[in-house]
Motif scaffolding. Structure first.
Motif, PDB file in Angstrom:
ATOM      1  N   GLN A 141       0.830  -1.204   0.000  1.00  0.00           N
ATOM      2  CA  GLN A 141       0.000   0.000   0.000  1.00  0.00           C
ATOM      3  C   GLN A 141       0.868   1.260   0.000  1.00  0.00           C
ATOM      4  O   GLN A 141       0.580   2.238  -0.709  1.00  0.00           O
TER       5      GLN A 141
ATOM      6  N   ALA B 252      -7.361  13.645  -2.535  1.00  0.00           N
ATOM      7  CA  ALA B 252      -8.068  12.384  -2.777  1.00  0.00           C
ATOM      8  C   ALA B 252      -7.160  11.195  -2.477  1.00  0.00           C
ATOM      9  O   ALA B 252      -7.592  10.184  -1.893  1.00  0.00           O
ATOM     10  N   LEU B 253      -5.882  11.293  -2.878  1.00  0.00           N
ATOM     11  CA  LEU B 253      -4.929  10.246  -2.529  1.00  0.00           C
ATOM     12  C   LEU B 253      -4.790  10.113  -1.015  1.00  0.00           C
ATOM     13  O   LEU B 253      -4.723   8.999  -0.475  1.00  0.00           O
TER      14      LEU B 253
ATOM     15  N   ARG C 139      -6.996  10.755   1.265  1.00  0.00           N
ATOM     16  CA  ARG C 139      -8.173  10.067   1.813  1.00  0.00           C
ATOM     17  C   ARG C 139      -8.123   8.579   1.484  1.00  0.00           C
ATOM     18  O   ARG C 139      -8.421   7.731   2.343  1.00  0.00           O
ATOM     19  N   ALA C 140      -7.756   8.249   0.260  1.00  0.00           N
ATOM     20  CA  ALA C 140      -7.748   6.848  -0.162  1.00  0.00           C
ATOM     21  C   ALA C 140      -6.744   6.018   0.631  1.00  0.00           C
ATOM     22  O   ALA C 140      -6.967   4.818   0.862  1.00  0.00           O
TER      23      ALA C 140
ATOM     24  N   ASP D 288      -5.687   6.866   3.766  1.00  0.00           N
ATOM     25  CA  ASP D 288      -5.878   7.122   5.203  1.00  0.00           C
ATOM     26  C   ASP D 288      -4.755   7.957   5.811  1.00  0.00           C
ATOM     27  O   ASP D 288      -4.270   7.680   6.919  1.00  0.00           O
TER      28      ASP D 288
END
Length: 479
Positions: free
Chosen positions: A315, A378-379, A381-382, A384
């Motif tokens: 990740q 956005a990254l 948030r994606a 965390d």
């Protein structure tokens, strides 16, 4: 100690700059160099004021007969970027720089030189200490903490200034006049991962060295290698990988040039790891600019007790792979090397399961940066990530009708029989902030030629300092 071939003329400029190189001046630690400025002012009988942020304004009376001329602000920042090569033992908080002159260039031994913006600050002091300079009333503005986010200018008490003309000496190409600069902003990101014990597997330490690095504004279009992106590219395909430690990057405005990573993978992978490393280096050399072809990537066994698990490792590498970096759009009105919008993936650290990432962006039109900001958040948030925005700063919109610009072009043509290029710069000069604080001020920026700013290869073209000084003196006499 001065090199034997250290430049001698213009004497006041070079002497003040030498003293700057011998006085530590990291961002937020400008006390010693500021004291040097104040000592010079007091020795000449000039008054000065300092605001709560530590910015200093030295008032210099006009030369005889020029008292009725408009007051001119000469603006520079005192701090410097502090970057060195990994093999150089140097403490920027305490150690003087070791200077060297080679083939017409002044540099420092494996460290930044601080000509950005020390040469301009030295020229401002030279105007004050050289009795041959004729000038109107002056306000010499020395700001602090420019290199870590323009904090000095952002927090400047503008009531200290009365001038309506400003000369900024913080650009890096002689024969060019600058009338605009980028604004910018950025973020710091954090996340905690579980850090599990390593029961089996082999530990490895990856070291990347030899990239050029550089200024994340004025060099972002050069497509220099980013050590964070390259390291992730290599690690992304290592089977069974578990990351333990990452340490890459030094500052938000520096393209990361080297770093260290430690990881664990299943036993018996050494041949595969070494082969993949050679493949990656060959691939990088096929498209990176020539200044990056000195890249060195080495692997060595390492003792590792704990690391992220494979899922979290993947990740994290996906995050780095997806993160934007580099020029995003170019100016439609200016030459092709003027970037309108860019982003720098500047710092990545991982230790004991704690992730830290820093990234900054630059723009001329802030509205154009909105989609980029949305994409980055956005990254976040994606994946965390906790987000802490950095303090942003405005750009300086070009004014091609500026009376000071018209005067500056004509004078340059008269002195050197060369028409200077008129440009905007994709870097965060303090001019945009100062223009916001003093809307009535007319600003022009120029300087001698500097290359490799914000990197250990920073160097100053000695031959451009004399005409730069001649131009500054003539412009002050002409205003």
């Amino acid at each position: 100690m001065k090199p034997e071939n250290y430049p001698a003329e213009p004497a006041h400029v070079w002497e003040h700059f030498y003293q700057f190189t011998q006085t530590p001046r990291p961002s937020k630690k400008e006390q010693a160099v500021r004291q040097y400025v104040l000592d010079q002012a007091e020795q000449g009988g000039h008054s000065w004021k300092m605001d709560a942020e530590g910015n200093v304004v030295v008032s210099v009376a006009a030369s005889p007969g020029r008292e009725d001329r408009p007051t001119v602000i000469i603006q520079n920042h005192l701090d410097m970027v502090t970057v060195k090569t990994s093999d150089k033992a140097h403490d920027f908080d305490t150690d003087p720089l070791t200077l060297q002159v080679e083939e017409g260039w002044l540099s420092a031994d494996r460290t930044t030189l601080g000509a950005d913006n020390g040469l301009g600050a030295a020229a401002a002091l030279a105007v004050m200490t050289d009795p041959s300079v004729e000038h109107p009333p002056l306000e010499l503005l020395f700001t602090v903490d420019e290199e870590t986010g323009l904090g000095g200018a952002l927090n400047l008490d503008a009531s200290l200034l009365s001038g309506t003309v400003m000369l900024n000496l913080d650009t890096e190409d002689w024969n060019e006049l600058y009338i605009g600069c980028a604004g910018g902003g950025g973020w710091q990101f954090a996340r905690s991962f579980s850090n599990d014990a390593v029961a089996n597997g082999e530990g490895w330490a990856l070291t990347l060295r030899g990239l050029a690095g550089g200024h994340s504004g004025v060099q972002i279009h050069e497509q220099l290698g980013n050590a964070i992106k390259l390291a992730a590219e290599y690690l992304r395909e290592v089977p069974g990988l578990r990351l333990a430690m990452i340490d890459i990057g030094v500052a938000h405005n520096v393209i990361p040039r080297e770093g260290n990573i430690s990881f664990v993978c299943p036993p018996g992978q050494e041949a595969l790891l070494q082969e993949r490393l050679q493949t990656c280096v060959a691939r990088w050399n096929s498209y990176l600019p020539a200044v990056d072809h000195g890249i060195e990537a080495t692997l060595a066994p390492a003792a590792i007790d704990s690391a992220l698990d494979e899922v979290d490792t993947l990740q994290l590498l996906d995050l780095v792979s997806a993160w934007p970096h580099g020029a995003q759009s170019y100016s439609l009105a200016q030459p092709a090397d003027l970037v309108d919008l860019s982003i720098n993936l500047a710092i990545l650290r991982l230790g004991d399961g704690e992730l830290f990432l820093e990234s900054s962006y630059r723009f001329f039109n802030e509205e154009q940066s909105v989609p980029l900001q949305q994409a980055v958040l956005a990254l976040a948030r994606a994946f965390d990530l906790e987000v802490t925005p950095d303090v942003g700063y405005p750009g300086w919109q070009p004014d091609f009708e500026s009376p000071l610009l018209v005067q500056g072009i004509a004078l340059h043509e008269k002195l050197f029989d060369v028409t200077p290029e008129v440009k905007a710069i994709h870097a965060g000069l303090e001019c945009g902030i100062l223009k916001g604080k003093k809307p009535d001020v007319d600003i022009l920026s120029f300087g001698p030629t500097i290359r490799g700013a914000h990197s250990p290869s920073e160097r100053l073209d000695i031959a451009t300092v004399t005409p730069f000084w001649q131009y500054l003196k003539a412009l002050l006499a002409d205003i």
